[in-house]
Design a protein around this motif. Structure first.
Motif, PDB file in Angstrom:
ATOM      1  N   ASP A   3     -27.292 -37.487  51.877  1.00 32.74           N
ATOM      2  CA  ASP A   3     -27.227 -39.361  51.681  1.00 32.74           C
ATOM      3  C   ASP A   3     -26.028 -39.798  51.894  1.00 32.74           C
ATOM      4  O   ASP A   3     -25.136 -40.573  51.735  1.00 32.74           O
ATOM      5  CB  ASP A   3     -28.616 -40.506  50.769  1.00 32.74           C
ATOM      6  N   HIS A   4     -25.007 -38.137  50.990  1.00 30.20           N
ATOM      7  CA  HIS A   4     -23.448 -38.585  51.015  1.00 30.20           C
ATOM      8  C   HIS A   4     -22.692 -38.087  51.667  1.00 30.20           C
ATOM      9  O   HIS A   4     -23.157 -36.785  51.903  1.00 30.20           O
ATOM     10  CB  HIS A   4     -23.035 -38.592  49.876  1.00 30.20           C
ATOM     11  N   PRO A   5     -21.012 -38.296  52.608  1.00 28.46           N
ATOM     12  CA  PRO A   5     -21.083 -37.060  53.429  1.00 28.46           C
ATOM     13  C   PRO A   5     -20.719 -35.858  52.935  1.00 28.46           C
ATOM     14  O   PRO A   5     -19.952 -35.837  51.416  1.00 28.46           O
ATOM     15  CB  PRO A   5     -19.649 -38.089  53.161  1.00 28.46           C
ATOM     16  N   GLY A   6     -20.675 -35.093  53.562  1.00 27.99           N
ATOM     17  CA  GLY A   6     -20.357 -33.768  52.824  1.00 27.99           C
ATOM     18  C   GLY A   6     -20.808 -32.621  51.977  1.00 27.99           C
ATOM     19  O   GLY A   6     -20.900 -32.155  51.199  1.00 27.99           O
ATOM     20  N   GLU A   7     -22.041 -33.237  51.540  1.00 27.96           N
ATOM     21  CA  GLU A   7     -22.339 -32.773  50.741  1.00 27.96           C
ATOM     22  C   GLU A   7     -24.964 -32.886  50.756  1.00 27.96           C
ATOM     23  O   GLU A   7     -24.992 -33.695  51.610  1.00 27.96           O
ATOM     24  CB  GLU A   7     -22.572 -33.886  49.569  1.00 27.96           C
ATOM     25  N   ALA A  21     -40.894 -17.306  36.678  1.00 26.43           N
ATOM     26  CA  ALA A  21     -39.770 -18.391  36.893  1.00 26.43           C
ATOM     27  C   ALA A  21     -39.329 -19.020  35.329  1.00 26.43           C
ATOM     28  O   ALA A  21     -40.483 -18.226  34.704  1.00 26.43           O
ATOM     29  CB  ALA A  21     -40.409 -19.499  36.995  1.00 26.43           C
ATOM     30  N   LYS A  22     -38.383 -18.906  35.203  1.00 25.50           N
ATOM     31  CA  LYS A  22     -37.559 -19.554  33.984  1.00 25.50           C
ATOM     32  C   LYS A  22     -36.594 -20.353  34.484  1.00 25.50           C
ATOM     33  O   LYS A  22     -36.631 -21.324  35.206  1.00 25.50           O
ATOM     34  CB  LYS A  22     -36.785 -18.114  32.996  1.00 25.50           C
ATOM     35  N   ASP A  23     -36.562 -20.748  32.681  1.00 22.46           N
ATOM     36  CA  ASP A  23     -35.862 -22.323  33.141  1.00 22.46           C
ATOM     37  C   ASP A  23     -34.461 -22.490  34.098  1.00 22.46           C
ATOM     38  O   ASP A  23     -34.162 -22.969  33.705  1.00 22.46           O
ATOM     39  CB  ASP A  23     -35.843 -23.674  31.736  1.00 22.46           C
ATOM     40  N   THR A  24     -33.779 -20.555  33.089  1.00 25.57           N
ATOM     41  CA  THR A  24     -32.913 -19.856  32.536  1.00 25.57           C
ATOM     42  C   THR A  24     -32.536 -19.827  34.394  1.00 25.57           C
ATOM     43  O   THR A  24     -30.987 -19.470  35.048  1.00 25.57           O
ATOM     44  CB  THR A  24     -32.739 -19.547  32.231  1.00 25.57           C
ATOM     45  N   ASP A  25     -33.378 -19.274  34.963  1.00 26.25           N
ATOM     46  CA  ASP A  25     -33.210 -19.283  36.653  1.00 26.25           C
ATOM     47  C   ASP A  25     -32.133 -20.290  37.649  1.00 26.25           C
ATOM     48  O   ASP A  25     -32.080 -21.479  36.706  1.00 26.25           O
ATOM     49  CB  ASP A  25     -33.952 -19.372  37.265  1.00 26.25           C
ATOM     50  N   ARG A  26     -31.482 -20.035  38.077  1.00 27.34           N
ATOM     51  CA  ARG A  26     -30.310 -20.675  38.689  1.00 27.34           C
ATOM     52  C   ARG A  26     -30.550 -21.282  39.895  1.00 27.34           C
ATOM     53  O   ARG A  26     -31.431 -19.952  40.927  1.00 27.34           O
ATOM     54  CB  ARG A  26     -28.901 -19.845  38.657  1.00 27.34           C
ATOM     55  N   ALA A  27     -30.483 -22.203  40.995  1.00 28.87           N
ATOM     56  CA  ALA A  27     -31.219 -22.880  42.501  1.00 28.87           C
ATOM     57  C   ALA A  27     -29.849 -21.836  43.043  1.00 28.87           C
ATOM     58  O   ALA A  27     -28.758 -21.447  42.996  1.00 28.87           O
ATOM     59  CB  ALA A  27     -31.091 -23.873  42.507  1.00 28.87           C
ATOM     60  N   VAL A  28     -30.582 -21.115  44.485  1.00 30.31           N
ATOM     61  CA  VAL A  28     -29.509 -20.460  45.211  1.00 30.31           C
ATOM     62  C   VAL A  28     -29.705 -21.782  46.595  1.00 30.31           C
ATOM     63  O   VAL A  28     -30.458 -21.934  46.936  1.00 30.31           O
ATOM     64  CB  VAL A  28     -29.708 -18.900  45.578  1.00 30.31           C
ATOM     65  N   LEU A  29     -28.524 -22.298  47.091  1.00 33.38           N
ATOM     66  CA  LEU A  29     -29.141 -23.024  47.472  1.00 33.38           C
ATOM     67  C   LEU A  29     -27.794 -23.430  48.820  1.00 33.38           C
ATOM     68  O   LEU A  29     -26.845 -22.321  49.323  1.00 33.38           O
ATOM     69  CB  LEU A  29     -28.236 -24.545  47.528  1.00 33.38           C
ATOM     70  N   VAL A  30     -28.474 -23.150  50.494  1.00 37.24           N
ATOM     71  CA  VAL A  30     -28.263 -22.637  51.846  1.00 37.24           C
ATOM     72  C   VAL A  30     -27.780 -23.652  52.658  1.00 37.24           C
ATOM     73  O   VAL A  30     -29.013 -24.290  52.821  1.00 37.24           O
ATOM     74  CB  VAL A  30     -28.408 -21.129  52.055  1.00 37.24           C
ATOM     75  N   ALA A  31     -26.886 -24.065  52.866  1.00 37.19           N
ATOM     76  CA  ALA A  31     -26.940 -24.701  55.010  1.00 37.19           C
ATOM     77  C   ALA A  31     -26.833 -23.605  56.692  1.00 37.19           C
ATOM     78  O   ALA A  31     -25.520 -22.996  55.569  1.00 37.19           O
ATOM     79  CB  ALA A  31     -26.344 -25.938  54.568  1.00 37.19           C
ATOM     80  N   VAL A  40     -23.208 -22.696  54.856  1.00 38.71           N
ATOM     81  CA  VAL A  40     -23.073 -22.533  52.873  1.00 38.71           C
ATOM     82  C   VAL A  40     -23.178 -22.006  52.183  1.00 38.71           C
ATOM     83  O   VAL A  40     -24.898 -22.529  52.362  1.00 38.71           O
ATOM     84  CB  VAL A  40     -22.095 -23.562  52.768  1.00 38.71           C
ATOM     85  N   TYR A  41     -23.021 -21.419  51.026  1.00 36.31           N
ATOM     86  CA  TYR A  41     -23.987 -21.430  50.093  1.00 36.31           C
ATOM     87  C   TYR A  41     -24.087 -21.035  48.258  1.00 36.31           C
ATOM     88  O   TYR A  41     -22.310 -21.093  48.329  1.00 36.31           O
ATOM     89  CB  TYR A  41     -24.727 -20.307  49.779  1.00 36.31           C
ATOM     90  N   THR A  42     -24.432 -21.623  47.674  1.00 37.80           N
ATOM     91  CA  THR A  42     -23.742 -21.443  46.357  1.00 37.80           C
ATOM     92  C   THR A  42     -24.860 -20.715  45.710  1.00 37.80           C
ATOM     93  O   THR A  42     -26.350 -20.533  45.619  1.00 37.80           O
ATOM     94  CB  THR A  42     -24.224 -22.318  45.327  1.00 37.80           C
ATOM     95  N   ARG A  43     -24.813 -19.414  44.625  1.00 36.81           N
ATOM     96  CA  ARG A  43     -25.779 -17.918  43.476  1.00 36.81           C
ATOM     97  C   ARG A  43     -25.534 -19.556  42.577  1.00 36.81           C
ATOM     98  O   ARG A  43     -26.379 -18.729  41.343  1.00 36.81           O
ATOM     99  CB  ARG A  43     -24.648 -17.506  43.680  1.00 36.81           C
ATOM    100  N   GLU A  44     -24.721 -20.414  42.420  1.00 36.62           N
ATOM    101  CA  GLU A  44     -24.496 -20.736  40.651  1.00 36.62           C
ATOM    102  C   GLU A  44     -25.139 -22.362  40.858  1.00 36.62           C
ATOM    103  O   GLU A  44     -24.118 -22.673  40.727  1.00 36.62           O
ATOM    104  CB  GLU A  44     -23.233 -20.428  40.400  1.00 36.62           C
ATOM    105  N   GLY A  45     -26.049 -22.407  41.470  1.00 35.08           N
ATOM    106  CA  GLY A  45     -27.397 -23.771  41.649  1.00 35.08           C
ATOM    107  C   GLY A  45     -26.942 -24.188  40.370  1.00 35.08           C
ATOM    108  O   GLY A  45     -27.228 -23.272  39.300  1.00 35.08           O
ATOM    109  N   ILE A  54     -26.955 -29.853  43.693  1.00 35.04           N
ATOM    110  CA  ILE A  54     -25.487 -30.339  45.435  1.00 35.04           C
ATOM    111  C   ILE A  54     -25.569 -29.288  45.915  1.00 35.04           C
ATOM    112  O   ILE A  54     -24.552 -28.764  44.866  1.00 35.04           O
ATOM    113  CB  ILE A  54     -24.911 -31.415  44.620  1.00 35.04           C
ATOM    114  N   LEU A  55     -25.161 -29.621  47.429  1.00 30.48           N
ATOM    115  CA  LEU A  55     -24.950 -27.974  48.114  1.00 30.48           C
ATOM    116  C   LEU A  55     -22.970 -28.538  48.962  1.00 30.48           C
ATOM    117  O   LEU A  55     -24.163 -29.452  49.315  1.00 30.48           O
ATOM    118  CB  LEU A  55     -24.772 -27.147  48.583  1.00 30.48           C
ATOM    119  N   SER A  56     -21.896 -28.709  48.116  1.00 30.50           N
ATOM    120  CA  SER A  56     -21.207 -29.163  48.651  1.00 30.50           C
ATOM    121  C   SER A  56     -20.628 -29.038  50.281  1.00 30.50           C
ATOM    122  O   SER A  56     -20.880 -27.415  50.571  1.00 30.50           O
ATOM    123  CB  SER A  56     -19.735 -28.956  47.869  1.00 30.50           C
ATOM    124  N   VAL A  57     -20.965 -29.258  51.688  1.00 31.35           N
ATOM    125  CA  VAL A  57     -20.681 -28.433  52.767  1.00 31.35           C
ATOM    126  C   VAL A  57     -19.874 -29.635  53.671  1.00 31.35           C
ATOM    127  O   VAL A  57     -20.055 -30.136  54.434  1.00 31.35           O
ATOM    128  CB  VAL A  57     -22.483 -28.354  53.742  1.00 31.35           C
TER     129      VAL A  57
END
Length: 91
Positions: A3-7, A21-31, A40-45, A54-57
């Motif tokens: 809903d926002h340009p580039g995101e 699964a734990k609260d401290t797990d980090r999201a891996v976001l991929v596009a 584009v991806y992040t391992r530090e989501g 949010i993944l910046s693209v």
């Protein structure tokens, strides 16, 4: 959701306590943009318990992308299988 340009805004349900699964797990976001043949991806989501990330693209504006989400443990030793999150147009 794009809903926002580039995101891309990802959302999920916190399933802490299910399996390992734990609260401290980090999201891996991929596009992946087929038109550009780029990923584009992040391992530090965001943390799992944030239930959103949010993944910046910026280079994908105006393009269709395929998306996935997975989680990695805080120590980086455990990784969940990715889940296809769908296809969408980046504004």
């Amino acid at each position: 959701i794009a809903d926002h340009p580039g995101e891309i805004r990802f959302g999920w349900q916190n399933n802490t306590g299910l399996g390992i699964a734990k609260d401290t797990d980090r999201a891996v976001l991929v596009a992946y943009c087929r038109d550009l043949n780029q990923t584009v991806y992040t391992r530090e989501g965001s943390l799992r318990n944030a239930e959103t990330g949010i993944l910046s693209v910026p280079g994908f504006s105006g393009k269709q992308v395929h998306t996935w989400v997975a989680f990695i443990s805080g120590n980086g030793k455990e990784v969940a299988n990715s889940i296809y999150a769908g296809e969408l147009m980046i504004p």
